[in-house]
Design a protein around this motif. Structure first.
Motif, PDB file in Angstrom:
ATOM      1  N   GLY A 190       0.789  -1.233   0.000  1.00 39.16           N
ATOM      2  CA  GLY A 190       0.000   0.000   0.000  1.00 39.16           C
ATOM      3  C   GLY A 190       0.816   1.276   0.000  1.00 39.16           C
ATOM      4  N   SER A 191       2.132   1.149  -0.135  1.00 39.69           N
ATOM      5  CA  SER A 191       2.968   2.351  -0.097  1.00 39.69           C
ATOM      6  C   SER A 191       3.416   2.753  -1.494  1.00 39.69           C
ATOM      7  CB  SER A 191       4.185   2.131   0.804  1.00 39.69           C
ATOM      8  OG  SER A 191       5.105   1.266   0.176  1.00 39.69           O
ATOM      9  N   VAL A 192       3.934   3.961  -1.576  1.00 40.50           N
ATOM     10  CA  VAL A 192       4.480   4.476  -2.830  1.00 40.50           C
ATOM     11  C   VAL A 192       5.972   4.709  -2.629  1.00 40.50           C
ATOM     12  CG1 VAL A 192       4.442   6.385  -4.488  1.00 40.50           C
ATOM     13  CG2 VAL A 192       2.311   5.629  -3.404  1.00 40.50           C
ATOM     14  N   VAL A 193       6.766   4.073  -3.468  1.00 44.35           N
ATOM     15  CA  VAL A 193       8.220   4.250  -3.406  1.00 44.35           C
ATOM     16  C   VAL A 193       8.673   4.933  -4.693  1.00 44.35           C
ATOM     17  CG1 VAL A 193      10.441   3.057  -3.371  1.00 44.35           C
ATOM     18  CG2 VAL A 193       8.588   2.286  -1.875  1.00 44.35           C
ATOM     19  N   ALA A 194       9.359   6.043  -4.536  1.00 40.70           N
ATOM     20  CA  ALA A 194       9.857   6.783  -5.699  1.00 40.70           C
ATOM     21  C   ALA A 194      11.364   6.578  -5.804  1.00 40.70           C
ATOM     22  CB  ALA A 194       9.532   8.263  -5.550  1.00 40.70           C
ATOM     23  N   ILE A 195      11.806   6.159  -6.983  1.00 42.27           N
ATOM     24  CA  ILE A 195      13.238   5.983  -7.234  1.00 42.27           C
ATOM     25  C   ILE A 195      13.718   7.143  -8.095  1.00 42.27           C
ATOM     26  CG2 ILE A 195      15.032   4.483  -8.187  1.00 42.27           C
ATOM     27  CD1 ILE A 195      13.186   2.109  -7.822  1.00 42.27           C
ATOM     28  N   VAL A 249       4.068  12.528  -2.754  1.00 45.29           N
ATOM     29  CA  VAL A 249       3.270  11.294  -2.810  1.00 45.29           C
ATOM     30  C   VAL A 249       4.075  10.079  -2.322  1.00 45.29           C
ATOM     31  CG1 VAL A 249       1.906   9.790  -4.335  1.00 45.29           C
ATOM     32  CG2 VAL A 249       1.884  12.256  -4.688  1.00 45.29           C
ATOM     33  N   GLY A 250       5.384  10.154  -2.467  1.00 49.65           N
ATOM     34  CA  GLY A 250       6.208   9.001  -2.078  1.00 49.65           C
ATOM     35  C   GLY A 250       6.255   8.812  -0.559  1.00 49.65           C
ATOM     36  N   ASP A 251       5.958   7.605  -0.118  1.00 50.15           N
ATOM     37  CA  ASP A 251       6.159   7.290   1.295  1.00 50.15           C
ATOM     38  C   ASP A 251       7.650   7.077   1.554  1.00 50.15           C
ATOM     39  OD1 ASP A 251       3.328   6.961   2.207  1.00 50.15           O
ATOM     40  OD2 ASP A 251       3.359   5.521   0.560  1.00 50.15           O
ATOM     41  N   LYS A 252       8.319   6.642   0.485  1.00 55.86           N
ATOM     42  CA  LYS A 252       9.757   6.415   0.579  1.00 55.86           C
ATOM     43  C   LYS A 252      10.393   6.915  -0.705  1.00 55.86           C
ATOM     44  CE  LYS A 252      11.430   2.368   2.228  1.00 55.86           C
ATOM     45  NZ  LYS A 252      11.895   0.961   2.211  1.00 55.86           N
ATOM     46  N   VAL A 253      11.517   7.575  -0.561  1.00 54.05           N
ATOM     47  CA  VAL A 253      12.272   8.032  -1.724  1.00 54.05           C
ATOM     48  C   VAL A 253      13.622   7.327  -1.693  1.00 54.05           C
ATOM     49  CG1 VAL A 253      13.348  10.011  -2.874  1.00 54.05           C
ATOM     50  CG2 VAL A 253      11.125  10.281  -1.746  1.00 54.05           C
ATOM     51  N   ILE A 254      13.990   6.753  -2.832  1.00 48.30           N
ATOM     52  CA  ILE A 254      15.276   6.062  -2.945  1.00 48.30           C
ATOM     53  C   ILE A 254      16.115   6.795  -3.969  1.00 48.30           C
ATOM     54  CG2 ILE A 254      16.385   3.943  -3.779  1.00 48.30           C
ATOM     55  CD1 ILE A 254      14.022   2.425  -2.533  1.00 48.30           C
ATOM     56  N   PHE A 255      17.276   7.268  -3.538  1.00 45.81           N
ATOM     57  CA  PHE A 255      18.201   7.927  -4.456  1.00 45.81           C
ATOM     58  C   PHE A 255      19.258   6.920  -4.863  1.00 45.81           C
ATOM     59  CE2 PHE A 255      22.288  10.424  -4.805  1.00 45.81           C
ATOM     60  CZ  PHE A 255      22.041  10.936  -6.071  1.00 45.81           C
ATOM     61  N   MET A 256      19.258   6.587  -6.158  1.00 50.24           N
ATOM     62  CA  MET A 256      20.274   5.649  -6.657  1.00 50.24           C
ATOM     63  C   MET A 256      21.418   6.414  -7.283  1.00 50.24           C
ATOM     64  SD  MET A 256      18.269   2.346  -8.167  1.00 50.24           S
ATOM     65  CE  MET A 256      19.856   1.609  -8.563  1.00 50.24           C
ATOM     66  N   GLY A 267      14.882   7.307   2.355  1.00 49.03           N
ATOM     67  CA  GLY A 267      14.140   7.874   3.484  1.00 49.03           C
ATOM     68  C   GLY A 267      12.824   8.432   3.000  1.00 49.03           C
ATOM     69  N   ASP A 268      12.141   9.226   3.840  1.00 52.77           N
ATOM     70  CA  ASP A 268      10.901   9.838   3.371  1.00 52.77           C
ATOM     71  C   ASP A 268      11.266  11.055   2.518  1.00 52.77           C
ATOM     72  OD1 ASP A 268      11.454  11.929   5.070  1.00 52.77           O
ATOM     73  OD2 ASP A 268      10.063  11.267   6.618  1.00 52.77           O
ATOM     74  N   GLY A 269      10.242  11.761   2.036  1.00 51.03           N
ATOM     75  CA  GLY A 269      10.471  12.859   1.109  1.00 51.03           C
ATOM     76  C   GLY A 269      11.419  13.926   1.637  1.00 51.03           C
ATOM     77  N   GLU A 270      11.582  13.963   2.945  1.00 49.49           N
ATOM     78  CA  GLU A 270      12.437  14.987   3.543  1.00 49.49           C
ATOM     79  C   GLU A 270      13.903  14.848   3.159  1.00 49.49           C
ATOM     80  OE1 GLU A 270      11.503  17.777   4.944  1.00 49.49           O
ATOM     81  OE2 GLU A 270       9.537  17.034   4.356  1.00 49.49           O
ATOM     82  N   ILE A 271      14.311  13.656   2.688  1.00 48.64           N
ATOM     83  CA  ILE A 271      15.724  13.529   2.288  1.00 48.64           C
ATOM     84  C   ILE A 271      16.050  14.486   1.138  1.00 48.64           C
ATOM     85  CG2 ILE A 271      15.895  11.113   3.044  1.00 48.64           C
ATOM     86  CD1 ILE A 271      16.102  10.332   0.047  1.00 48.64           C
TER      87      ILE A 271
END
Ligand SMILES: Nc1ncnc2c1ncn2[C@@H]1O[C@H](COP(=O)(O)OP(=O)(O)OP(=O)(O)O)[C@@H](O)[C@H]1O
Ligand SMILES: [Mg+2]
Length: 244
Positions: free
Chosen positions: A30-35, A207-214, A223-227
């Motif tokens: 149910g989460s949104v992960v943005a890469i 919208v992202g519950d989690k943001v992943i920076f590759m 982390g969350d959008g605050e990163i």
């Protein structure tokens, strides 16, 4: 809650190019992960590995209880594709079929639904993307944003447990981008689990519950959008600072 997607030390090479170098992250149901990340950092490859479009060289991926490893079989991939939808930058709708017919194809042929069932479902998912009135239109009669929304509807018609989006708005004008992002935001509100590669930083953050920076084939920050407001590494600081 146990994650619906789990990448554990995933590696992927193309020849001597090590594109993914021990990538690990989880996606909660149910989460949104943005890469996010620079061109060539391995974002699309990570997404494609999650859908079995690329075979991994090391580590393991679990997606909706399907286990992907070096020796995954065609039958296992077919089962996976019933649970996971993927949408790309290019919509690839069949030009000679109407919107409704495009959407009905997979439910009829893959899910073996009757024409009536597939038609009801197509109407329902078209409504979800705000295009109920376009059932009988042909793709060329639609704007790029509308075609992309049809592509999303086509994927939704397979009733996936997880949706993967790879830069679905990159080819669109800002105005059309907004309407596609709105559709994705509504899907998220409906509880759809989504992993998206995006250059839309405001969307990733909002919208992202989690943001992943590759970066260079690794998860560099997570982390969350605050990163995005307070990057911990020079690489993310520079990436965010580029006005993206
Ligand atoms: N099928 C392939 N064969 C060989 N090299 C590939 C293949 N697919 C990707 N690569 C290489 O792997 C690296 C990562 O590519 P990938 O498409 O995952 O990057 P990305 O982060 O999605 O970039 P972009 O933002 O430009 O879409 C690049 O150097 C790319 O050239
Ligand atoms: Mg890419």
């Amino acid at each position: 809650m146990s994650p619906i997607v789990k990448l554990n030390k995933v590696s992927k090479s193309f020849g001597s190019l090590n594109v993914l170098q021990g990538v690990s992250f989880d996606v909660a149901q149910g989460s949104v992960v943005a890469i996010i990340g620079r061109s060539g950092s391995g974002k699309s490859t990570a997404l494609r590995c999650m859908n079995g479009l690329e075979k991994i060289n090391g580590g393991e991926i679990t997606v909706c209880n399907h286990h992907l490893h070096q020796n995954v079989t065609k039958a296992q991939l077919r089962a996976l594709h019933l649970d996971v939808g993927i949408v790309f930058q290019s919509y690839n709708l069949f030009p000679h079929l109407t919107v409704g017919q495009n959407i009905m194809l997979a439910p009829k042929w893959v899910r073996k639904q009757s024409k009536a069932e597939a038609k009801d479902l197509a109407a329902e998912v078209l409504g979800k993307v705000g295009l109920a009135e376009k059932f009988d239109a042909y793709p060329e009669q639609l704007s790029g944003g509308q075609q992309q929304r049809v592509a999303i509807a086509r994927s939704l018609a397979m009733q996936p447990k997880l949706m993967l989006f790879d830069e679905v708005t990159s080819a669109l004008d800002p105005e059309l981008t907004g309407e596609v992002l709105k559709v994705m935001e509504n899907l998220a509100k409906d509880g759809m689990t989504m992993v998206l590669v995006t250059h839309e930083m405001a969307f990733a953050k909002g919208v992202g519950d989690k943001v992943i920076f590759m970066h260079q084939g690794k998860v560099w920050e997570e982390g969350d959008g605050e990163i995005l407001s307070a990057p911990q590494t020079p690489e993310l600081r520079q990436f965010v600072g580029n006005g993206l």
